[in-house]
Design an enzyme around this catalytic site. Structure first.
Site, PDB file in Angstrom:
ATOM      1  CB  VAL A  61       4.773  13.419  -4.794  1.00  0.00           C
ATOM      2  CG1 VAL A  61       3.284  13.311  -5.054  1.00  0.00           C
ATOM      3  CG2 VAL A  61       5.456  12.059  -4.881  1.00  0.00           C
ATOM      4  CG  ASN A  87      -1.825   6.174  -1.843  1.00  0.00           C
ATOM      5  OD1 ASN A  87      -1.850   5.114  -1.214  1.00  0.00           O
ATOM      6  ND2 ASN A  87      -1.808   6.211  -3.175  1.00  0.00           N
ATOM      7  CB  SER A 139       3.939  -0.618   4.566  1.00  0.00           C
ATOM      8  OG  SER A 139       4.080  -2.017   4.423  1.00  0.00           O
ATOM      9  CE1 TYR A 153       6.956   0.412  -0.088  1.00  0.00           C
ATOM     10  CE2 TYR A 153       6.747  -1.458   1.401  1.00  0.00           C
ATOM     11  CZ  TYR A 153       6.168  -0.446   0.676  1.00  0.00           C
ATOM     12  OH  TYR A 153       4.806  -0.255   0.726  1.00  0.00           O
ATOM     13  CB  SER A 156      11.093   4.324   2.825  1.00  0.00           C
ATOM     14  OG  SER A 156      10.110   3.451   2.311  1.00  0.00           O
ATOM     15  CE  LYS A 157       5.298   3.048   2.072  1.00  0.00           C
ATOM     16  NZ  LYS A 157       4.432   4.202   1.707  1.00  0.00           N
ATOM     17  CB  ILE A 186      -3.878  -4.030  -0.141  1.00  0.00           C
ATOM     18  CG1 ILE A 186      -3.797  -3.675   1.353  1.00  0.00           C
ATOM     19  CG2 ILE A 186      -5.169  -3.481  -0.753  1.00  0.00           C
ATOM     20  CD1 ILE A 186      -4.910  -4.233   2.224  1.00  0.00           C
TER      21      ILE A 186
END
Length: 246
Positions: A61, A87, A139, A153, A156-157, A186
């Site tokens: 991607v 996703n 997230s 992380y 970025s979310k 999850i």
């Protein structure tokens, strides 16, 4: 709920992306499923979904040329795109004192820049057809912050959530809805990769049966957002976390 709809889902070789592709197809959608590793979707695509189907698209991607080629393929074969689910994502745990620009760039290339480009191509198609739904998988780290080592992380979310809300304002006039889904803990490879004692501590903080969630529980929310039943839902960030606190 998605009979006849054309969907494009990234990161489908495992976890949430795999569940989204599978449940979309079970609901009658024609799903173009992306994965980086060749042949990693063979088993998924080989299932019988009656009215729905899954078509594999193997590419990274973060490769802009490959991304453009994928959208061109969908338009050539279907003539439209009804739903995009961003996703694909990566998690690299690095303390901020040890974080270098290369690691930060690696995370943002996949988690943010690729999402921008996927949305850009999708929005051009959907604006012209005056319909469409874009769903970004974010997230709970994106609005609450993550654990130690997750500055890159979680930021970025957070960017994905902000992007979602702003794009919703831009594209709403074209009847294109943009929403994000923020999973909590999850049961995926990403969650299981952490230390077991930390996993237990996190699950104990979940206020719904003190358990980790299932990827299909996230996917079902995506089905709703992709369907016409969510026609008045735009710019939302929906948490699927059992009411968890980091």
């Amino acid at each position: 709920m998605l009979k006849g709809k054309i969907a494009f889902v990234t990161g489908c070789n495992r976890g949430i992306g795999k569940s989204v592709a599978e449940i979309f197809a079970k609901n009658g959608a024609i799903v173009y499923a992306n994965a980086k590793t060749p042949d990693s979707l063979s088993e998924l695509c080989g299932q019988d979904f009656c009215e729905g189907s899954i078509i594999p698209l193997y590419f990274d991607v973060s490769d802009r040329a490959a991304t453009r080629k994928a959208f061109m393929k969908i338009m050539k074969e279907q003539g439209r795109l009804d739903c995009l689910v961003n996703n694909a994502g990566i998690l690299v745990d690095t303390l901020i004192t040890m974080l270098n620009r290369e690691t930060l760039k690696e995370i943002f290339e996949v988690n943010v820049f690729a999402v921008f480009e996927m949305m850009s191509y999708a929005s051009r198609i959907m604006s012209k057809q005056n319909s469409g739904s874009i769903i970004n998988i974010a997230s709970i780290c994106g609005d609450e912050g993550g654990m130690r080592g997750q500055t890159a992380y979680s930021s970025s979310k957070g960017a994905v959530i902000a992007l979602t809300k702003t794009a919703a304002k831009e594209l709403g006039r074209f009847n294109v809805r943009v929403n994000s889904v923020s999973p909590g803990f999850i049961n995926t490879d990403m969650f299981r990769s952490g230390p077991s004692d930390i996993q237990k501590q996190l699950v104990n903080g979940v206020y719904l049966n003190q358990r980790v969630g299932r990827s299909d529980e996230v996917a079902e929310v995506c089905v709703f957002l992709a369907s016409d039943k969510s026609s008045y839902v735009n710019g939302e960030n929906i948490r699927v976390d059992g009411f968890a606190h980091i």
